[in-house]
Design a protein around this motif. Structure first.
Motif, mmCIF file in Angstrom:
data_model
loop_
_atom_site.group_PDB
_atom_site.id
_atom_site.type_symbol
_atom_site.label_atom_id
_atom_site.label_comp_id
_atom_site.label_asym_id
_atom_site.label_seq_id
_atom_site.Cartn_x
_atom_site.Cartn_y
_atom_site.Cartn_z
ATOM 1 N N TYR A 64 0.689 -0.941 0.215
ATOM 2 C CA TYR A 64 -0.310 0.110 -0.021
ATOM 3 C C TYR A 64 0.727 1.465 -0.465
ATOM 4 O O TYR A 64 1.410 1.484 1.316
ATOM 5 C CB TYR A 64 -0.874 0.015 1.318
ATOM 6 N N ASP A 66 -0.118 4.722 -0.317
ATOM 7 C CA ASP A 66 -1.087 5.691 0.141
ATOM 8 C C ASP A 66 -0.320 6.905 1.137
ATOM 9 O O ASP A 66 -1.357 7.452 1.745
ATOM 10 C CB ASP A 66 -2.613 5.620 -0.137
ATOM 11 N N GLN A 70 -3.506 2.412 4.677
ATOM 12 C CA GLN A 70 -4.283 1.394 4.434
ATOM 13 C C GLN A 70 -3.592 0.067 5.525
ATOM 14 O O GLN A 70 -3.765 -0.954 5.335
ATOM 15 C CB GLN A 70 -4.413 0.523 2.763
ATOM 16 N N ALA A 73 -4.733 0.241 8.568
ATOM 17 C CA ALA A 73 -6.087 0.024 8.782
ATOM 18 C C ALA A 73 -6.148 -1.630 8.916
ATOM 19 O O ALA A 73 -6.363 -2.890 9.464
ATOM 20 C CB ALA A 73 -6.728 -0.005 7.728
#
Length: 99
Positions: A64, A66, A70, A73
């Motif tokens: 990920y 980003d 993420q 998460a």
């Protein structure tokens, strides 16, 4: 168009070979993302510098890209131990330059 297509369905537009450069899989469906790596189960608990949990964080951040949202998460969802979870979240934030 006034120009008929060449035999085999190709075009005579320069640089066009009739192929499209897409990242879609068979049937026009985008390829499925690889599964989230499972949390490690073989940590020795000694705080070694090559801890399997650090490797897990690195895998998540590589997957990920980003800014860590993420990855955070995924840790929240897949790691059960609250103490490990706290350490992993801190590691992700440190690596991503967040407070």
């Amino acid at each position: 168009s006034d120009t008929p297509a060449k035999a085999g369905g190709t075009s005579d537009i320069p640089g066009s070979d009739g192929e499209t450069d897409t990242s879609q899989g068979e049937g026009g469906v985008p390829p499925a993302a690889p599964p989230i790596p499972p949390p490690p189960t073989h940590c020795c608990g000694t705080g070694c510098p090559s801890c399997v949990w650090v490797g897990y964080v690195e895998e998540l951040l590589e997957r990920y890209r980003d800014g860590g949202a993420q990855a955070l998460a995924a840790v929240e969802e897949h790691v059960e131990d609250e103490n490990i979870k706290m350490i992993l979240k801190m590691e992700i934030r440190l690596r991503m330059g967040k407070d």
